[in-house]
Design an enzyme around this catalytic site. Structure first.
Site, short mmCIF file in Angstrom:
data_model
loop_
_atom_site.label_atom_id
_atom_site.label_comp_id
_atom_site.label_asym_id
_atom_site.label_seq_id
_atom_site.Cartn_x
_atom_site.Cartn_y
_atom_site.Cartn_z
N HIS A 1 5.63 6.46 -0.69
CA HIS A 1 6.41 5.25 -0.95
C HIS A 1 5.59 4.02 -0.63
CE1 HIS A 1 6.81 5.99 3.32
NE2 HIS A 1 6.97 4.68 3.45
N HIS B 1 0.86 -1.20 0.00
CA HIS B 1 0.00 0.00 0.00
C HIS B 1 0.89 1.23 0.00
CE1 HIS B 1 1.49 -0.28 4.04
NE2 HIS B 1 1.32 1.03 4.08
O1 3AM Z 1 3.47 2.71 4.76
P1 3AM Z 1 4.70 2.31 5.48
O2 3AM Z 1 4.96 0.83 5.42
O3 3AM Z 1 5.90 3.08 5.14
O4 3AM Z 1 5.62 2.08 9.33
C1 3AM Z 1 4.21 2.18 9.30
C2 3AM Z 1 3.64 2.00 7.91
O5 3AM Z 1 4.48 2.69 7.02
C3 3AM Z 1 3.80 3.59 9.59
O6 3AM Z 1 2.49 3.67 9.09
C4 3AM Z 1 2.32 2.75 8.02
C5 3AM Z 1 1.15 1.86 8.28
O7 3AM Z 1 1.35 1.10 9.44
N1 3AM Z 1 3.87 3.93 11.00
C6 3AM Z 1 3.82 3.11 12.06
N2 3AM Z 1 3.91 3.79 13.19
C7 3AM Z 1 4.03 5.11 12.85
C8 3AM Z 1 4.16 6.32 13.58
N3 3AM Z 1 4.18 6.33 14.91
C9 3AM Z 1 4.00 5.19 11.44
N4 3AM Z 1 4.10 6.35 10.78
C10 3AM Z 1 4.22 7.47 11.54
N5 3AM Z 1 4.25 7.46 12.89
#
Ligand code: 3AM
Length: 175
Positions: free
Chosen positions: A125, A43
């Site tokens: 990304h 995603h």
């Molecule tokens: O979309 P990606 O995979 O880059 O790493 C988590 C994931 O990123 C990020 O939110 C997306 C969906 O889970 N994520 C997790 N904790 C987070 C936080 N505290 C976060 N992004 C910002 N702050």
């Protein structure tokens, strides 16, 4: 939305064709070692919300409904690596204006629900591998063309076996 606290985020959710193309990119990274994102979990995050209590969930849906976006095309044309979070990812070289506007508008509409806008610049990304060993940046010979027509609210259940993410509600971009 009903029930207890939920771990939520807004995202662009690929259709099956784009998902298969993104999953194929993971196969271009055979040298990477790490936690491969399950193909069903691929995603593009718009805004992370975190653990949300039931009282705020209606506000979130209302905020999403109030967003006036427009459809756009996203050209996923590169693979790269961020060393601090140690993720290998795919993304667009150029960020389409409607995507920037969508993220900005969503953040604004979510403020009354008690979410602080993200201060870091938005870098769209699709995470391919977490806790990854370094991956050389690469321009894709054939970009993935992703026609974006809606956005979704996703629930994350990080425990147990993947897939971990499940879209719970979606909203169209444009009429
Ligand atoms: O979309 P990606 O995979 O880059 O790493 C988590 C994931 O990123 C990020 O939110 C997306 C969906 O889970 N994520 C997790 N904790 C987070 C936080 N505290 C976060 N992004 C910002 N702050």
């Amino acid at each position: 939305m009903a029930g207890g606290r939920r771990r939520l985020f807004f995202a662009l959710w690929p259709d099956e064709t784009v998902r298969a193309q993104l999953a194929a990119l993971q196969e271009r990274l055979p040298q990477a070692q790490g936690r491969w994102v399950h193909p069903e979990d691929l995603h593009l995050t718009l805004q992370f919300l975190g653990s949300v209590e039931p009282g705020r969930q209606a506000c979130i849906a209302e905020a999403a409904r109030a967003v006036q976006g427009e459809p756009f095309e996203l050209e996923i044309d590169r693979i790269d690596f961020w060393s601090k979070p140690r993720i290998a990812w795919a993304g667009p070289e150029a960020v389409p204006r409607p995507l920037k506007r969508l993220v900005r508008m969503l953040a604004k509409k979510l403020e009354p629900c008690g979410f602080e806008p993200e201060r870091r610049p938005y870098k769209p990304h699709v995470t391919l591998v977490r806790k990854s060993t370094p991956v050389a940046a690469m321009k894709l010979p054939e970009p993935i063309l992703w026609a974006v027509e809606h956005f979704v609210l996703v629930e994350s259940r990080p425990n147990g076996d993947p897939p971990h993410y499940r879209p719970v509600e979606g909203w169209p971009l444009g009429d």
